[in-house]
Design an enzyme around this catalytic site. Structure first.
Site, PDB file in Angstrom:
ATOM      1  N   ASP A  48     -42.556  98.988  86.613  1.00  0.00           N
ATOM      2  CA  ASP A  48     -41.974  99.962  85.679  1.00  0.00           C
ATOM      3  C   ASP A  48     -43.078 100.659  84.882  1.00  0.00           C
ATOM      4  O   ASP A  48     -42.804 101.552  84.080  1.00  0.00           O
ATOM      5  CB  ASP A  48     -40.904  99.326  84.776  1.00  0.00           C
ATOM      6  CG  ASP A  48     -41.447  98.206  83.904  1.00  0.00           C
ATOM      7  OD1 ASP A  48     -42.632  97.840  84.052  1.00  0.00           O
ATOM      8  OD2 ASP A  48     -40.679  97.677  83.069  1.00  0.00           O
ATOM      9  N   SER A  49     -44.341 100.293  85.146  1.00  0.00           N
ATOM     10  CA  SER A  49     -45.474 101.080  84.629  1.00  0.00           C
ATOM     11  C   SER A  49     -45.405 102.511  85.155  1.00  0.00           C
ATOM     12  O   SER A  49     -46.091 103.395  84.652  1.00  0.00           O
ATOM     13  CB  SER A  49     -46.808 100.431  85.021  1.00  0.00           C
ATOM     14  OG  SER A  49     -46.834 100.145  86.405  1.00  0.00           O
ATOM     15  N   ASP A  87     -39.769  96.000  89.975  1.00  0.00           N
ATOM     16  CA  ASP A  87     -39.518  95.594  88.590  1.00  0.00           C
ATOM     17  C   ASP A  87     -38.083  95.871  88.175  1.00  0.00           C
ATOM     18  O   ASP A  87     -37.524  96.925  88.496  1.00  0.00           O
ATOM     19  CB  ASP A  87     -40.432  96.412  87.649  1.00  0.00           C
ATOM     20  CG  ASP A  87     -41.564  95.588  87.087  1.00  0.00           C
ATOM     21  OD1 ASP A  87     -41.487  94.346  87.106  1.00  0.00           O
ATOM     22  OD2 ASP A  87     -42.544  96.206  86.612  1.00  0.00           O
ATOM     23  N   GLU A 119     -39.177  90.224  82.934  1.00  0.00           N
ATOM     24  CA  GLU A 119     -40.044  89.756  81.861  1.00  0.00           C
ATOM     25  C   GLU A 119     -39.305  88.763  80.962  1.00  0.00           C
ATOM     26  O   GLU A 119     -38.114  88.929  80.720  1.00  0.00           O
ATOM     27  CB  GLU A 119     -40.525  90.948  81.020  1.00  0.00           C
ATOM     28  CG  GLU A 119     -41.327  91.958  81.814  1.00  0.00           C
ATOM     29  CD  GLU A 119     -41.838  93.119  80.964  1.00  0.00           C
ATOM     30  OE1 GLU A 119     -41.672  93.078  79.720  1.00  0.00           O
ATOM     31  OE2 GLU A 119     -42.394  94.066  81.547  1.00  0.00           O
ATOM     32  N   GLU A 186     -49.778  88.112  81.808  1.00  0.00           N
ATOM     33  CA  GLU A 186     -50.439  89.343  81.341  1.00  0.00           C
ATOM     34  C   GLU A 186     -50.946  89.184  79.913  1.00  0.00           C
ATOM     35  O   GLU A 186     -50.223  88.692  79.029  1.00  0.00           O
ATOM     36  CB  GLU A 186     -49.439  90.514  81.406  1.00  0.00           C
ATOM     37  CG  GLU A 186     -50.034  91.808  80.868  1.00  0.00           C
ATOM     38  CD  GLU A 186     -49.238  93.059  81.204  1.00  0.00           C
ATOM     39  OE1 GLU A 186     -48.190  92.951  81.877  1.00  0.00           O
ATOM     40  OE2 GLU A 186     -49.677  94.148  80.788  1.00  0.00           O
TER      41      GLU A 186
HETATM   42  O1  KIV Z   1     -45.159  97.434  85.647  1.00  0.00           O
HETATM   43  C1  KIV Z   1     -46.264  96.956  85.936  1.00  0.00           C
HETATM   44  O2  KIV Z   1     -47.182  97.639  86.390  1.00  0.00           O
HETATM   45  C2  KIV Z   1     -46.470  95.525  85.709  1.00  0.00           C
HETATM   46  C3  KIV Z   1     -47.845  94.981  85.941  1.00  0.00           C
HETATM   47  C4  KIV Z   1     -48.693  95.318  84.779  1.00  0.00           C
HETATM   48  C5  KIV Z   1     -47.838  93.534  86.206  1.00  0.00           C
HETATM   49  O3  KIV Z   1     -45.572  94.847  85.333  1.00  0.00           O
END
Ligand code: KIV
Length: 283
Positions: A48-49, A87, A119, A186
């Site tokens: 979700d980044s 995610d 998460e 993280e």
């Molecule tokens: O969304 C993402 O890129 C992540 C990574 C930082 C592990 O959760």
């Protein structure tokens, strides 16, 4: 040509047992998926980044399930070998266990996920158990969990204090017990990540968590150096693509303005004009 052997949850378990490091990277589209998969990377995370590096938001919170499905499909189309994790975005598993299972189900059925990541620690155990019971592998995520940015008061390293560290270790054990098959750590001290990696049987994958995790993950755009202004301590840049993109586009703009591009090589001709040109060339 023979297909490369697909990486699965079993592969990752075996890699931890054999102390082989797991490589993981984020990805959001088919072009990069093909490039990344060809390297032999083990895991691709449709993170979700995407909300930050692709959509330009200051955090991951606005990302929706439909967007994760869209990006999951794009990545899966480019993928042959790597294990694909998608995610679960903010508020897609927080409301109820039923909501969590339904979201995970959509990410698999529509978003082509082979596993989902969510998460949180003890507050997510029921969701992890229920999704796992639905035969969907769950990757946990502890420490500096970006969806908690407001609760943490910013993107701050977690687990520096003893009581915080103890809580994260307990959460890691509980997540494993609930059925998660792997765990992202993280933004935590490397000593804490080492302790967790030793205490759980599932593979740990670190980002800003030191070298002792079972594997490492980075955001693709960060390691490619797409954004010069983003320089967090935990990122190593393996390329300077941001600068290269600017140089390439600058050159293109200059050539268009100067009437240099397109030249004959990039142009088409009518048949008659082509015959004249060929006659001239043969003289
Ligand atoms: O969304 C993402 O890129 C992540 C990574 C930082 C592990 O959760």
């Amino acid at each position: 040509m023979s297909q490369p052997e697909k990486v699965s949850v079993l592969t990752l378990r075996r890699m931890k047992a054999e102390q082989r490091k797991i490589t993981m990277i984020t990805c959001y589209d088919a072009t990069f998926a093909r490039l990344v998969d060809a390297t032999g990377i083990d895991v691709v995370l449709v993170g979700d980044s995407v909300g930050m590096v692709v959509q330009g938001h200051p955090n991951t919170l606005p990302v929706t399930v439909d967007q994760m499905i869209y990006h999951g499909q794009a990545v899966a189309r480019g993928m042959k070998r790597a294990h694909v994790v998608v995610d679960m975005p903010f508020m897609s598993y927080h409301v109820s266990v039923q909501q969590a299972v339904e979201t995970a189900g959509r990410l698999v059925k529509e978003g082509m996920a082979e596993a989902v990541k969510l998460e949180g620690g003890r507050e997510r155990l029921q969701a992890i158990e229920a999704i796992t019971r639905a035969q969907i592998p769950v990757m946990g995520h502890l420490g500096l969990t970006p969806q908690s940015v407001h609760a943490f008061g910013g993107f701050k390293v977690q687990g520096k204090r003893d009581d915080e560290a103890r809580r994260i270790v307990e959460d890691a054990r509980a997540i494993e017990e609930a059925g998660a098959y792997s765990l992202v750590l993280e933004g935590i001290p490397m000593e804490l990540a080492a302790e967790i990696t030793e205490q759980v049987r599932i593979p740990t994958i670190g980002i800003g968590a030191g070298v002792h995790c079972d594997g490492q993950v980075l955001v693709l755009y960060d390691l490619l150096g797409m954004d010069d202004s983003f320089r967090p301590k935990f990122v190593k840049r393996y390329a300077q693509l941001g600068a290269q993109v600017r140089q390439a586009v600058d050159a293109y703009v200059e050539e268009v303005r100067g009437g240099v591009f397109p030249d004959d090589d990039q142009s088409f001709h009518r048949e008659a004009a082509r015959r004249v040109k060929m006659r001239q060339a043969s003289r």
